[in-house]
Design an enzyme around this catalytic site. Structure first.
Site, short mmCIF file in Angstrom:
data_model
loop_
_atom_site.label_atom_id
_atom_site.label_comp_id
_atom_site.label_asym_id
_atom_site.label_seq_id
_atom_site.Cartn_x
_atom_site.Cartn_y
_atom_site.Cartn_z
N ASP A 149 0.43 -1.37 -0.06
CA ASP A 149 0.01 0.08 0.32
C ASP A 149 0.95 1.13 -0.16
OD1 ASP A 149 -2.21 1.72 0.45
OD2 ASP A 149 -3.10 0.02 1.87
N ASP A 171 -2.39 5.08 -1.87
CA ASP A 171 -3.96 5.33 -1.39
C ASP A 171 -4.32 6.96 -1.91
OD1 ASP A 171 -5.35 5.41 1.52
OD2 ASP A 171 -4.12 7.30 1.64
N ASP A 200 -12.18 -0.08 4.91
CA ASP A 200 -12.87 1.19 5.21
C ASP A 200 -14.30 1.35 4.99
OD1 ASP A 200 -10.51 2.81 5.20
OD2 ASP A 200 -10.80 3.13 3.25
O1 ISL Z 1 -12.99 5.57 4.75
C1 ISL Z 1 -13.99 6.32 4.27
C2 ISL Z 1 -14.85 7.26 4.74
O2 ISL Z 1 -15.40 6.75 5.52
C3 ISL Z 1 -13.12 6.88 2.42
O3 ISL Z 1 -13.48 7.60 2.30
C4 ISL Z 1 -12.15 7.10 2.93
O4 ISL Z 1 -11.16 7.62 4.05
C5 ISL Z 1 -11.27 6.96 1.63
O5 ISL Z 1 -11.60 5.98 0.63
C6 ISL Z 1 -9.88 7.29 1.63
O6 ISL Z 1 -9.45 5.77 2.61
C7 ISL Z 1 -8.08 5.85 2.08
O7 ISL Z 1 -7.21 6.94 2.59
C8 ISL Z 1 -7.55 7.32 4.18
C9 ISL Z 1 -7.08 6.04 5.14
O8 ISL Z 1 -7.66 6.38 6.31
C10 ISL Z 1 -8.29 4.47 4.36
O9 ISL Z 1 -8.20 3.57 5.79
C11 ISL Z 1 -7.16 4.48 3.17
O10 ISL Z 1 -8.29 3.64 2.54
C12 ISL Z 1 -5.99 7.70 4.31
O11 ISL Z 1 -5.12 7.36 4.26
#
Ligand code: ISL
Ligand code: CA
Length: 562
Positions: free
Chosen positions: A100, A202, A332
């Protein structure tokens, strides 16, 4: 143009959230040796690529999505020796590993940031976005963070604000600075040189910011703000192309972008095969279908046609020129069987139906850990049982606004990220066999019933259905990977049916998304259809003409004889 053949189109990904997967040393936290223990399990399931949520050094404000050292393994998870052994074990079994890559932001404990905040002339100052207060002393813009509160945090030391689209411990990196970009490419090359097979990236659509920073119209919905303000910045594609040129391109690896803010209209800019950017994206069309204007915890109803549409508009938009990932949940979003299926009476049937969908749509499927054993959402009775920073921050905000906290907890039961972060249920032993110690988050209390040991013993289980479907997909790679996708009876709110076809070979998938018997009018005579696979045992008898008599949550895959 014919669709190109690629190993990453044919592969099936399995996502591991290491913290919750398997604990090997009794400290209550999943780790790399736990993954090593389960490699044979994953191999026998039949998946090809393992994607690990972040395993780098991190203070864990957001469970590893806040990285303080990109070159070392998180202490909780093990050592570099463990990593090397894991990678070797994955490769020995003919599988691949995706890391990741979290480079829209770092941790505030990363050396770049601890330096950056020291002074305005620190060499690392421009690694992040610093802005002075407005003339009236207020924040540079009205941007909101994803996890509650403002996206700007004031730092006393230098009297300026820094940008963080996620928590305040996740400052956004400044990709305008060529040094930052070179640091990122170096990180990518480091892991690729170690032999990893690619990256999941990400929030990659956020790396280019619209400058100068401006307020957003507060009447706009959050999704609109994501698409038009946070994502798709002016230099995004330039950055992605540079990144690929300077790192990824020198290796035979795959990339999946987390495509939040990517739309069917601009999708090909990211994944068009002539673009030199990403191999595929996770689009969010079907992930936001139950969110109202107020965002994540403002839950609204959705219909089966919304789900269908999510997949159809993307398939149409990309056609043969680009590629997507197919997923129904991840770390998520809620458990797919609880969200799209029936986690009560038809738990087994609906979990198998969703497996059928996941593995027969056009795109590279991604299975989230625990789906193969039918894990469900959890409803912890108290906020004390929750761990996710998003849930906890929004809980505090709702409390401050004087909201009904019981209602809030109910929304968390439906939408919270901890639904998918409870320990993988390996057995009916204490803590689901995940740890001999105290787990960092409690196991779902349904583990005595839903666990890997039980499904492995029962040849009619969800697990064995996944195994068979994965094999089935390999047997019919031509049509299931490369074939066209065409929805049948699009407006039907109960049945999701579609054709996949290539060079005179057509498969028909019929999925009853209800707990009732449904008479479904097929575009074929029953005797023109050869039954190949489904989630009910026994022969289908007495069907005539064009009407299929579908049982609750029944899934069928046919081959057309005509
Ligand atoms: O989980 C979400 C909101 O509830 C999504 O909108 C999420 O924030 C978005 O998909 C981004 O996610 C990714 O980046 C975030 C991290 O917390 C998530 O786990 C990751 O998948 C920040 O790095
Ligand atoms: Ca451990």
């Amino acid at each position: 143009m014919a669709i190109t053949q690629q190993w990453w189109k044919e592969a099936v990904i399995y996502q591991i959230y290491p913290r919750s997967f398997k604990d090997s040393n009794g400290d209550g936290i999943g780790d790399l040796r736990g993954i090593i223990e389960k490699l044979d399990y994953l191999k026998s399931l039949g998946v090809d690529v393992l994607w690990l949520s972040p395993i780098y050094q991190s203070p864990n404000d957001d469970n590893g999505y806040d990285i303080s050292d990109y070159y070392n393994i998180m202490t909780d998870f093990g050592t570099m020796d463990d990593f090397n052994e894991m990678l070797e074990g994955i490769h020995q079994r003919g599988m691949k590993l995706l890391m990741d890559l979290v480079v829209n932001h770092s941790s505030d404990e990363h050396k770049w940031f601890t330096e950056s905040r020291k002074s305005k002339d620190n060499p690392y100052r421009d690694y992040y976005y610093w802005q002075p207060p407005k003339a009236d002393g207020s924040k540079p813009t009205n941007w909101k963070s994803f996890f509650g509160g403002d996206a700007w945090d004031y730092d006393e030391q230098t009297g300026e604000y820094y940008l963080h689209l996620f928590t305040k411990k996740q400052p956004d990196l400044n990709w305008e600075n060529p040094k930052v970009r070179q640091e990122v490419y170096k990180i990518i090359r480091y892991w690729l040189d170690k032999g990893v097979d690619g990256f999941r990236m990400d929030v990659i659509p956020f790396i280019s910011k619209r400058l100068p920073f401006e307020d957003v119209d507060s009447n706009r919905g959050f999704n609109d703000v994501v698409i038009n303000t946070y994502a798709n910045g002016p230099r995004l594609h330039e950055f992605l192309q540079e990144m690929v040129r300077e790192s990824i391109n020198q290796y035979d690896v795959m990339t999946v972008g987390e495509g939040i803010g990517v739309t069917p209209q601009n999708g090909l800019l990211y994944v068009g095969e002539d673009r030199g950017e990403l191999n595929m994206v996770f689009h969010f069309e079907h992930m936001f279908i139950n969110q109202g204007k107020g965002g994540k915890f403002d839950i609204v109803d959705f219909q089966l046609t919304d789900l269908k549409q999510g997949f159809s508009i993307w398939d149409e938009a990309l056609g043969e020129k680009g590629w997507v990932n197919i997923y129904l949940d991840n770390h998520d979003f809620p458990r797919m069987v609880s969200r799209f299926g029936n986690d009560g009476k038809y738990h087994t049937e609906s979990a198998k139906l969703l497996a059928t969908l996941l593995l027969t749509l056009r795109g590279t499927p991604c299975i989230y850990q625990g789906s193969e054993i039918g894990m469900t959402n959890v409803a912890f009775p108290s906020i004390e049982d929750y761990r996710d920073v998003e849930t906890l921050n929004f809980y505090e905000e709702a409390k401050e606004r004087g909201e009904d906290m019981e209602a809030f907890l109910k929304a968390v039961h439906i939408q919270g990220r901890d639904n998918v972060r409870t320990p993988v249920q390996w057995s009916n032993e204490l803590n689901a066999g995940f740890t001999t110690g105290t787990p960092w988050i409690k196991a779902n209390p349904n583990y005595p019933k839903i666990n890997a040991e039980a499904v492995l013993k029962n040849t009619n289980s969800i697990w064995h259905y996944y195994q068979q479907m994965l094999q089935f997909r390999k047997t019919h790679l031509d049509v299931l990977v490369y074939g066209d996708y065409e929805v049948i009876d699009e407006a039907n709110q109960k049945v999701y049916a579609y054709k996949r076809s290539i060079k005179g070979k057509t498969m028909i998938v019929v999925l009853n998304f209800t707990s009732e018997h449904i008479a479904f009018e097929a575009p074929y005579e029953v005797d023109e259809l050869q039954y190949l696979k489904g989630n009910y045992k026994g022969k289908i008898e007495g069907e005539e003409g064009t009407v299929l008599d579908l049982r609750p949550w029944e899934a069928r895959v046919y081959l057309s004889k005509v």
